[in-house]
Scaffold this motif. Sequence first.
Motif, PDB file in Angstrom:
ATOM      1  N   VAL A 200      73.859  18.506  75.997  1.00  0.00           N
ATOM      2  CA  VAL A 200      72.723  17.986  76.105  1.00  0.00           C
ATOM      3  C   VAL A 200      72.836  16.965  74.823  1.00  0.00           C
ATOM      4  CG1 VAL A 200      70.068  17.889  75.174  1.00  0.00           C
ATOM      5  CG2 VAL A 200      71.344  19.664  76.809  1.00  0.00           C
ATOM      6  N   SER A 201      72.780  15.616  74.935  1.00  0.00           N
ATOM      7  CA  SER A 201      72.898  14.415  73.882  1.00  0.00           C
ATOM      8  C   SER A 201      71.581  13.790  73.795  1.00  0.00           C
ATOM      9  CB  SER A 201      74.078  13.518  74.506  1.00  0.00           C
ATOM     10  OG  SER A 201      73.898  12.571  73.825  1.00  0.00           O
ATOM     11  N   VAL A 202      71.148  13.686  72.499  1.00  0.00           N
ATOM     12  CA  VAL A 202      69.942  12.960  72.398  1.00  0.00           C
ATOM     13  C   VAL A 202      70.301  11.732  71.347  1.00  0.00           C
ATOM     14  CG1 VAL A 202      67.595  13.072  71.178  1.00  0.00           C
ATOM     15  CG2 VAL A 202      68.679  14.973  72.472  1.00  0.00           C
ATOM     16  N   ARG A 203      69.753  10.537  71.877  1.00  0.00           N
ATOM     17  CA  ARG A 203      70.133   9.352  71.021  1.00  0.00           C
ATOM     18  C   ARG A 203      68.640   8.399  70.958  1.00  0.00           C
ATOM     19  NH1 ARG A 203      70.991   3.909  72.537  1.00  0.00           N
ATOM     20  NH2 ARG A 203      70.740   4.402  74.355  1.00  0.00           N
ATOM     21  N   GLY A 204      68.379   8.170  69.817  1.00  0.00           N
ATOM     22  CA  GLY A 204      67.134   7.459  69.197  1.00  0.00           C
ATOM     23  C   GLY A 204      67.194   5.918  69.995  1.00  0.00           C
ATOM     24  N   LEU A 205      65.930   5.459  70.277  1.00  0.00           N
ATOM     25  CA  LEU A 205      65.668   4.283  70.794  1.00  0.00           C
ATOM     26  C   LEU A 205      64.652   3.592  69.880  1.00  0.00           C
ATOM     27  CD1 LEU A 205      65.415   5.025  74.578  1.00  0.00           C
ATOM     28  CD2 LEU A 205      67.159   4.181  73.465  1.00  0.00           C
ATOM     29  N   ALA A 206      65.083   2.112  69.622  1.00  0.00           N
ATOM     30  CA  ALA A 206      64.249   1.376  68.865  1.00  0.00           C
ATOM     31  C   ALA A 206      62.881   1.283  69.458  1.00  0.00           C
ATOM     32  CB  ALA A 206      64.747   0.085  68.509  1.00  0.00           C
ATOM     33  N   SER A 207      61.652   1.138  68.792  1.00  0.00           N
ATOM     34  CA  SER A 207      60.288   1.047  69.356  1.00  0.00           C
ATOM     35  C   SER A 207      59.386   0.216  68.475  1.00  0.00           C
ATOM     36  CB  SER A 207      59.716   2.428  69.625  1.00  0.00           C
ATOM     37  OG  SER A 207      58.569   2.456  69.905  1.00  0.00           O
ATOM     38  N   LEU A 208      58.738  -0.395  68.998  1.00  0.00           N
ATOM     39  CA  LEU A 208      57.780  -1.351  68.402  1.00  0.00           C
ATOM     40  C   LEU A 208      56.636  -0.500  67.462  1.00  0.00           C
ATOM     41  CD1 LEU A 208      56.322  -4.187  67.832  1.00  0.00           C
ATOM     42  CD2 LEU A 208      54.798  -3.676  69.535  1.00  0.00           C
ATOM     43  N   ALA A 209      56.487   0.733  67.840  1.00  0.00           N
ATOM     44  CA  ALA A 209      55.557   1.825  67.305  1.00  0.00           C
ATOM     45  C   ALA A 209      56.729   2.328  66.131  1.00  0.00           C
ATOM     46  CB  ALA A 209      54.834   2.753  68.015  1.00  0.00           C
ATOM     47  N   ASP A 210      56.084   3.229  65.196  1.00  0.00           N
ATOM     48  CA  ASP A 210      56.535   3.890  64.412  1.00  0.00           C
ATOM     49  C   ASP A 210      57.451   5.227  65.075  1.00  0.00           C
ATOM     50  OD1 ASP A 210      55.939   2.258  62.237  1.00  0.00           O
ATOM     51  OD2 ASP A 210      54.577   3.702  61.370  1.00  0.00           O
ATOM     52  N   GLU A 211      56.551   5.577  65.699  1.00  0.00           N
ATOM     53  CA  GLU A 211      57.070   6.901  66.209  1.00  0.00           C
ATOM     54  C   GLU A 211      58.318   6.663  67.337  1.00  0.00           C
ATOM     55  OE1 GLU A 211      54.016  10.393  66.820  1.00  0.00           O
ATOM     56  OE2 GLU A 211      53.565   8.834  68.085  1.00  0.00           O
ATOM     57  N   GLN A 212      59.498   7.529  67.315  1.00  0.00           N
ATOM     58  CA  GLN A 212      60.738   7.021  68.011  1.00  0.00           C
ATOM     59  C   GLN A 212      60.805   7.712  69.235  1.00  0.00           C
ATOM     60  OE1 GLN A 212      64.423   8.321  66.014  1.00  0.00           O
ATOM     61  NE2 GLN A 212      65.187   6.253  66.038  1.00  0.00           N
ATOM     62  N   PHE A 213      61.175   6.896  70.316  1.00  0.00           N
ATOM     63  CA  PHE A 213      61.512   7.501  71.729  1.00  0.00           C
ATOM     64  C   PHE A 213      63.073   7.865  71.710  1.00  0.00           C
ATOM     65  CE2 PHE A 213      57.828   5.144  72.366  1.00  0.00           C
ATOM     66  CZ  PHE A 213      57.082   5.876  73.123  1.00  0.00           C
ATOM     67  N   HIS A 214      63.443   8.583  72.828  1.00  0.00           N
ATOM     68  CA  HIS A 214      64.916   8.968  72.843  1.00  0.00           C
ATOM     69  C   HIS A 214      65.382   8.780  74.200  1.00  0.00           C
ATOM     70  CE1 HIS A 214      63.101  11.102  69.280  1.00  0.00           C
ATOM     71  NE2 HIS A 214      64.442  10.889  68.695  1.00  0.00           N
ATOM     72  N   ASP A 215      66.799   8.670  74.213  1.00  0.00           N
ATOM     73  CA  ASP A 215      67.610   8.703  75.547  1.00  0.00           C
ATOM     74  C   ASP A 215      68.407   9.873  75.469  1.00  0.00           C
ATOM     75  OD1 ASP A 215      68.325   7.411  77.887  1.00  0.00           O
ATOM     76  OD2 ASP A 215      70.163   6.807  76.747  1.00  0.00           O
TER      77      ASP A 215
END
Length: 388
Positions: A200-215
């Motif tokens: 399982v690999s989790v990478r952050g994604l940039a977001s306009l909002a403060d909360e981070q999404f992930h790939d």
Amino acid sequence: MDFSVPGSTADFRRELSATLSSPETRHLLNEVHRRADGMDGDVRDLYRHLGRAGILAPSWPIGHGGRGGDHTETVVLLEELIRHGVPQSLYYISVQIVGSLILQSGTADQKRDLLPRLASGDLTACILFTEPEHGSDLASVTTRAEREKDGPGWVLNGRKTYNLKSAYADIGLCAVRTDEGHSRYEGITLFVVPMDAPGVSVRGLASLADEQFHDIHLTDVRVGPEAVFGDPGGGWSLITRMFAAERSGLDYYVRARHWLELAAAGLAEQGPPTDDELVGLARHRARLDASRLLACRAMQNLAEDRPDISHASLAKWHCSETAQAISWWSLEALGSPVVDPDAAAVGPALEVAYREAPGMTISGGASEVLLDIITGARLLDDVETGSR
């Protein structure tokens, strides 16, 4: 719909206010806001503290870590979390979405193992449904699970993306395809996947909002047979059942309520509101009243074990559209204080709301998809009742 609110709910609100205002809670909350992890702030220590106070799953049965309370206690919990500045996304996903589905449809072992830990804050969860090429079309999932050749378990391979809070989650509720079936709604299975499992690999994604999404990439992730949630191939019915919890609209309503309170305070600081500003406040307060009632109806349906996807879709659509409208109106009404980092506290808070707002009518079900569900259900009702 029952409009009565038990006296125990008012007692619970007072208990919440005392817990959330305590020095230990404020200290842990300040640690979250420091964002020492370089992401959007690790809230798990704070949740464990609140879990020890026994407030995170008020409407769950006592035997599963709850308090056996009314669904209105969940509403006031979310209202108070937001009012005291406690980030609620990880909690809402873990307890109100994933936890509610486990409570409704999990096996006895899954309920016994997972629910008390979710209620105590010792376990957190994320949802691994969305894939890069499919967005809201969950029936088109391509992530696959195949039976182990040398054992009773499964091997998962695929990719999930735009998943919220995955870096802080202990488990992920993952939708995968286990066979083709006769239609694309068949052959989908839900798995409870440990997020620290090899592969399982989790990478952050940039977001306009403060909360981070992930790939998230799943590469030869091995799970045992106990990881299957529901029957193999029967995941679609569970996904639609989960929508009734995810789309209650409650999390959107509480944020919209808080934002309008901030906007009203900001206008008061600038002097007596104009007639146009008073009209705007009144209109949005009326919309908030409707949002709260729609969210409460969806929550009551869940509490009575009669989830209704059309009612939930209407609640989510109205609550998210209202929240988005309030954030944009606040900018128009207040002007520069919203985007001025040196303005009073109300300004930065509404600036965050302004950046969060665009995604509110997309995440958790895009407004266009929800309206299609709502109109489809209404047409079906008309056919069944003979209306024209």
